[in-house]
Design a protein around this motif. Structure first.
Motif, PDB file in Angstrom:
ATOM      1  N   ALA A 164       2.483 -13.054   1.678  1.00 24.56           N
ATOM      2  CA  ALA A 164       1.231 -12.300   1.629  1.00 24.56           C
ATOM      3  C   ALA A 164       1.378 -10.966   2.349  1.00 24.56           C
ATOM      4  O   ALA A 164       0.918  -9.937   1.853  1.00 24.56           O
ATOM      5  N   LEU A 165       2.037 -10.974   3.522  1.00 27.12           N
ATOM      6  CA  LEU A 165       2.253  -9.713   4.242  1.00 27.12           C
ATOM      7  C   LEU A 165       3.066  -8.739   3.400  1.00 27.12           C
ATOM      8  O   LEU A 165       2.740  -7.554   3.306  1.00 27.12           O
ATOM      9  N   GLY A 166       4.122  -9.257   2.764  1.00 29.04           N
ATOM     10  CA  GLY A 166       4.953  -8.398   1.932  1.00 29.04           C
ATOM     11  C   GLY A 166       4.182  -7.799   0.783  1.00 29.04           C
ATOM     12  O   GLY A 166       4.262  -6.597   0.521  1.00 29.04           O
ATOM     13  N   ILE A 167       3.378  -8.634   0.098  1.00 32.13           N
ATOM     14  CA  ILE A 167       2.605  -8.143  -1.036  1.00 32.13           C
ATOM     15  C   ILE A 167       1.586  -7.111  -0.592  1.00 32.13           C
ATOM     16  O   ILE A 167       1.427  -6.051  -1.211  1.00 32.13           O
ATOM     17  N   GLY A 168       0.887  -7.396   0.536  1.00 32.86           N
ATOM     18  CA  GLY A 168      -0.104  -6.451   1.030  1.00 32.86           C
ATOM     19  C   GLY A 168       0.519  -5.121   1.405  1.00 32.86           C
ATOM     20  O   GLY A 168       0.001  -4.058   1.053  1.00 32.86           O
ATOM     21  N   PHE A 169       1.644  -5.172   2.108  1.00 31.87           N
ATOM     22  CA  PHE A 169       2.324  -3.943   2.521  1.00 31.87           C
ATOM     23  C   PHE A 169       2.788  -3.146   1.307  1.00 31.87           C
ATOM     24  O   PHE A 169       2.559  -1.934   1.203  1.00 31.87           O
ATOM     25  N   PHE A 170       3.394  -3.854   0.347  1.00 25.18           N
ATOM     26  CA  PHE A 170       3.880  -3.185  -0.858  1.00 25.18           C
ATOM     27  C   PHE A 170       2.735  -2.546  -1.626  1.00 25.18           C
ATOM     28  O   PHE A 170       2.833  -1.413  -2.109  1.00 25.18           O
ATOM     29  N   LEU A 171       1.607  -3.285  -1.717  1.00 23.48           N
ATOM     30  CA  LEU A 171       0.440  -2.770  -2.436  1.00 23.48           C
ATOM     31  C   LEU A 171      -0.061  -1.493  -1.790  1.00 23.48           C
ATOM     32  O   LEU A 171      -0.338  -0.490  -2.467  1.00 23.48           O
ATOM     33  N   TYR A 172      -0.163  -1.519  -0.429  1.00 26.73           N
ATOM     34  CA  TYR A 172      -0.663  -0.329   0.265  1.00 26.73           C
ATOM     35  C   TYR A 172       0.278   0.854   0.054  1.00 26.73           C
ATOM     36  O   TYR A 172      -0.165   1.965  -0.237  1.00 26.73           O
ATOM     37  N   ARG A 173       1.592   0.606   0.184  1.00 20.30           N
ATOM     38  CA  ARG A 173       2.547   1.690   0.006  1.00 20.30           C
ATOM     39  C   ARG A 173       2.457   2.284  -1.406  1.00 20.30           C
ATOM     40  O   ARG A 173       2.421   3.501  -1.586  1.00 20.30           O
ATOM     41  N   ALA A 174       2.420   1.402  -2.412  1.00 26.38           N
ATOM     42  CA  ALA A 174       2.414   1.857  -3.801  1.00 26.38           C
ATOM     43  C   ALA A 174       1.157   2.662  -4.099  1.00 26.38           C
ATOM     44  O   ALA A 174       1.224   3.755  -4.681  1.00 26.38           O
ATOM     45  N   LEU A 175      -0.013   2.147  -3.652  1.00 29.03           N
ATOM     46  CA  LEU A 175      -1.249   2.865  -3.932  1.00 29.03           C
ATOM     47  C   LEU A 175      -1.314   4.169  -3.142  1.00 29.03           C
ATOM     48  O   LEU A 175      -1.860   5.171  -3.612  1.00 29.03           O
ATOM     49  N   HIS A 176      -0.732   4.161  -1.925  1.00 27.50           N
ATOM     50  CA  HIS A 176      -0.694   5.380  -1.118  1.00 27.50           C
ATOM     51  C   HIS A 176       0.139   6.453  -1.817  1.00 27.50           C
ATOM     52  O   HIS A 176      -0.266   7.617  -1.903  1.00 27.50           O
TER      53      HIS A 176
END
Lengths: 108, 167
Positions: free
Chosen positions: B96-108
């Motif tokens: 979950a941490l990995g997915i959340g971090f990746f999501l934030y980076r990608a959307l950023h």
């Protein structure tokens, strides 16, 4: 403090909340064994998606298209919750439990 | 005003944490209600007044109450706490941490590549009432998805009633 305030009202603040909600939803879906608990996680995930759409709609496009997509997400979540709860009640009547691990009728 | 938004975001995240971690499913669903209210305030600050109202009506008044009903109907849950979710939390947590971090980076990254609005345009967008605009869009360029969603809702309603029918 000022830094935190400007972050929270920027696009990045919205994206951060959306990502945190999404991660918590994934965690909830993966760890809970209770079928209703899994449903709670799915609702969190759908809400996170809605937040991202609304944030991009305000801060980048300035159009309402993102809000309309968020409205559709909301309606789909409502329909999904109704069907899922009907399935859970039916399953409870069949097995006297709503533990998702017990739902292995189709696995044979 | 920014302080209210910050508090709403902290409130939303804290409620969502309790939803994900509380062992009792009843408390978790009550805190889901609070998280939905926090998200409604965030919508309000993003200029989505109609969506904030719809969020309160559909999620807080509809979905959460429906979930609480289902919990009450299968009420042995009151006693059994879901302590077993503590057993394996490491792998889902990392995932979950990995997915959340990746999501934030990608959307950023995506946000950086899109053109920014001027502050005046942002204020104008937030100040415009959205209900009439959304009604026109739903019956205009979004007419086909709108009709599709009505059929989906009808099908879901009929299907739910049929699934939950008495023997």
């Amino acid at each position: 403090m000022n830094h935190l305030l400007s972050f929270s009202s920027s696009l990045q603040g919205y994206l951060a909340v959306g990502a945190i909600l999404f991660a918590l939803g994934i965690f909830c879906v993966l760890t809970r064994k209770n079928a209703i608990g899994i449903l709670l996680g799915i609702e969190l995930i759908l809400n996170a998606a809605g937040i991202n759409f609304v944030a991009f709609s305000k801060f980048r496009t300035g159009l309402i298209d993102g809000q309309i997509v968020a409205l559709f997400i909301m309606l789909i979540a409502a329909a999904e919750a109704a069907v899922a709860l009907a399935v859970i009640l039916r399953f409870y009547r069949l097995k006297q439990t709503i533990d998702a691990d017990e739902a292995s009728i189709l696995r044979n | 005003m920014d302080l209210v938004l910050l508090l709403a975001e902290i409130f939303t995240v804290a409620s969502a944490v309790i939803v994900a971690f509380h062992p009792n499913i009843l408390y978790a669903s009550v805190f889901l209600l609070f998280a939905f209210c926090g998200v409604a305030v965030m919508f309000l600050f993003a200029g989505a007044d109609f969506l904030a109202g719809a969020q309160i009506i559909i999620y807080v008044g509809g979905v959460t109450i429906l979930i609480l009903f289902a919990i009450m109907l299968t009420q042995w849950l009151y006693k059994i706490k879901l302590v077993d979710i503590r057993n394996k939390m490491l792998l889902p947590g990392v995932l979950a941490l990995g997915i959340g971090f990746f999501l934030y980076r990608a959307l950023h990254q995506m946000a950086l590549s899109l053109p920014k609005l001027t502050p005046e345009a942002l204020d104008k967008f937030t100040a415009t009432p959205k209900t009439a605009l959304m009604g026109q869009a739903l019956l205009g360029s979004y007419l086909l998805p709108f009709e599709a969603i009505t059929i989906l809702l009808l099908g879901a309603l009929v299907g739910a009633v049929w699934l939950a029918r008495p023997e």
